[in-house]
Design a protein around this motif. Structure first.
Motif, mmCIF file in Angstrom:
data_model
loop_
_atom_site.group_PDB
_atom_site.id
_atom_site.type_symbol
_atom_site.label_atom_id
_atom_site.label_comp_id
_atom_site.label_asym_id
_atom_site.label_seq_id
_atom_site.Cartn_x
_atom_site.Cartn_y
_atom_site.Cartn_z
ATOM 1 N N ASP A 11 0.800 -1.221 0.000
ATOM 2 C CA ASP A 11 0.000 0.000 0.000
ATOM 3 C C ASP A 11 0.840 1.282 0.000
ATOM 4 N N GLY A 12 2.167 1.148 -0.146
ATOM 5 C CA GLY A 12 3.047 2.305 -0.162
ATOM 6 C C GLY A 12 3.648 2.650 1.195
ATOM 7 N N THR A 13 3.153 2.036 2.257
ATOM 8 C CA THR A 13 3.732 2.229 3.587
ATOM 9 C C THR A 13 5.159 1.704 3.579
ATOM 10 N N LEU A 14 6.039 2.352 4.333
ATOM 11 C CA LEU A 14 7.403 1.854 4.516
ATOM 12 C C LEU A 14 7.488 1.122 5.849
ATOM 13 N N TYR A 15 8.111 -0.050 5.833
ATOM 14 C CA TYR A 15 8.362 -0.832 7.047
ATOM 15 C C TYR A 15 9.864 -0.794 7.291
ATOM 16 N N MET A 16 10.248 -0.357 8.483
ATOM 17 C CA MET A 16 11.660 -0.317 8.862
ATOM 18 C C MET A 16 11.909 -1.367 9.937
ATOM 19 N N ASN A 17 12.971 -2.136 9.756
ATOM 20 C CA ASN A 17 13.380 -3.135 10.733
ATOM 21 C C ASN A 17 14.805 -2.779 11.130
ATOM 22 N N ALA A 18 15.106 -2.806 12.433
ATOM 23 C CA ALA A 18 16.402 -2.331 12.913
ATOM 24 C C ALA A 18 16.932 -3.201 14.044
ATOM 25 N N ARG A 19 18.230 -3.126 14.250
ATOM 26 C CA ARG A 19 18.848 -3.848 15.357
ATOM 27 C C ARG A 19 18.347 -3.259 16.670
ATOM 28 N N SER A 20 18.307 -4.073 17.686
ATOM 29 C CA SER A 20 17.796 -3.609 18.977
ATOM 30 C C SER A 20 18.879 -2.863 19.749
ATOM 31 N N ARG A 21 18.436 -2.067 20.637
ATOM 32 C CA ARG A 21 19.318 -1.340 21.561
ATOM 33 C C ARG A 21 18.695 -1.417 22.952
ATOM 34 N N GLN A 22 19.360 -0.854 23.920
ATOM 35 C CA GLN A 22 18.886 -0.832 25.306
ATOM 36 C C GLN A 22 18.582 -2.230 25.856
ATOM 37 N N GLY A 23 19.349 -3.233 25.433
ATOM 38 C CA GLY A 23 19.196 -4.577 25.976
ATOM 39 C C GLY A 23 17.889 -5.266 25.633
ATOM 40 N N GLN A 24 17.207 -4.839 24.601
ATOM 41 C CA GLN A 24 15.911 -5.415 24.250
ATOM 42 C C GLN A 24 16.017 -6.868 23.769
ATOM 43 N N ARG A 25 17.082 -7.191 23.025
ATOM 44 C CA ARG A 25 17.307 -8.542 22.489
ATOM 45 C C ARG A 25 16.163 -9.028 21.595
ATOM 46 N N LYS A 26 15.569 -8.103 20.885
ATOM 47 C CA LYS A 26 14.562 -8.404 19.866
ATOM 48 C C LYS A 26 14.556 -7.260 18.863
ATOM 49 N N ARG A 27 14.163 -7.564 17.614
ATOM 50 C CA ARG A 27 14.219 -6.584 16.542
ATOM 51 C C ARG A 27 13.273 -5.419 16.776
ATOM 52 N N ALA A 28 13.743 -4.242 16.414
ATOM 53 C CA ALA A 28 12.937 -3.032 16.469
ATOM 54 C C ALA A 28 12.257 -2.844 15.114
ATOM 55 N N PHE A 29 11.090 -2.196 15.121
ATOM 56 C CA PHE A 29 10.418 -1.906 13.858
ATOM 57 C C PHE A 29 9.569 -0.651 13.984
ATOM 58 N N GLY A 36 8.663 8.220 4.540
ATOM 59 C CA GLY A 36 9.821 8.304 5.423
ATOM 60 C C GLY A 36 10.012 9.655 6.089
ATOM 61 N N GLN A 37 9.092 10.603 5.872
ATOM 62 C CA GLN A 37 9.204 11.905 6.533
ATOM 63 C C GLN A 37 8.993 11.774 8.039
ATOM 64 N N THR A 38 8.009 10.937 8.424
ATOM 65 C CA THR A 38 7.746 10.679 9.838
ATOM 66 C C THR A 38 7.561 9.173 10.017
ATOM 67 N N TRP A 39 7.785 8.716 11.235
ATOM 68 C CA TRP A 39 7.715 7.279 11.553
ATOM 69 C C TRP A 39 6.884 7.062 12.807
ATOM 70 N N SER A 40 6.244 5.902 12.867
ATOM 71 C CA SER A 40 5.511 5.519 14.079
ATOM 72 C C SER A 40 6.513 5.289 15.212
ATOM 73 N N ALA A 41 6.010 5.206 16.422
ATOM 74 C CA ALA A 41 6.876 4.896 17.561
ATOM 75 C C ALA A 41 7.554 3.547 17.330
ATOM 76 N N VAL A 42 8.810 3.443 17.710
ATOM 77 C CA VAL A 42 9.550 2.186 17.570
ATOM 78 C C VAL A 42 9.010 1.174 18.570
ATOM 79 N N LYS A 43 8.760 -0.032 18.057
ATOM 80 C CA LYS A 43 8.341 -1.146 18.905
ATOM 81 C C LYS A 43 9.341 -2.272 18.725
ATOM 82 N N TYR A 44 9.297 -3.239 19.640
ATOM 83 C CA TYR A 44 10.202 -4.390 19.593
ATOM 84 C C TYR A 44 9.382 -5.650 19.426
#
Length: 154
Positions: A11-29, A36-44
């Motif tokens: 649908d044109g939405t961008l999905y970002m997947n990223a390495r975790s930080r702050q000891g989360q030990r699970k992928r961020a998205f 890409g001008q604005t992004w939703s809150a990062v979740k793990y």
């Protein structure tokens, strides 16, 4: 988070997947609906464990040319060390990752995914304590143990 990978959804939405930080030990998205001008809150994602390492992401097929949408994600999935390089596949535009297969059980790290013109997946990744770069070639039948196969639309 950092070391982000992005894929455009149907649908044109961008999905970002990223390495975790702050000891989360699970992928961020995160998602962007404005290019890409604005992004939703990062979740793990607890379904995607990791030890904080770069991963890779690519669209494998789209429903316009094939019967289904498929997106691939690769990362080392051991939450305690950079081990167990695994390829995941989503059929629903990164909402779920029902398919996963370990490509390399030992030490593994940074990776990159690509798709060949004949619809094979390519995964290049660091292995064996950074002493090698391995290129794995696979198809959807291997990834799904024969439960899925590619069918081009006519």
């Amino acid at each position: 988070s950092d070391e982000c990978e992005v894929v455009e959804l149907e649908d044109g939405t961008l999905y970002m997947n990223a390495r975790s930080r702050q000891g989360q030990r699970k992928r961020a998205f995160s998602f962007s609906k404005d290019g890409g001008q604005t992004w939703s809150a990062v979740k793990y994602d607890p379904r995607l464990p990791e030890r904080s390492c770069q991963g890779s992401l690519v669209r494998f097929t789209d429903a316009k040319r094939f019967q289904r949408n498929r997106i691939l994600l690769a990362l080392p999935t051991d939450p305690n060390a950079r081990n167990k390089m695994t390829v995941f596949m989503s059929y629903d535009e990164c909402q779920n990752w029902p398919v996963s297969k370990v490509v390399h059980k030992g030490s593994s790290a940074y990776s990159d995914l690509a798709v060949t013109p004949d619809s094979h997946g390519l995964l290049a990744y660091e292995a064996d304590n950074y002493s090698k770069i391995i290129l794995a070639r696979f198809n959807v039948e291997w990834l799904t143990d024969g439960k899925d196969r590619l069918e081009r639309k006519k």
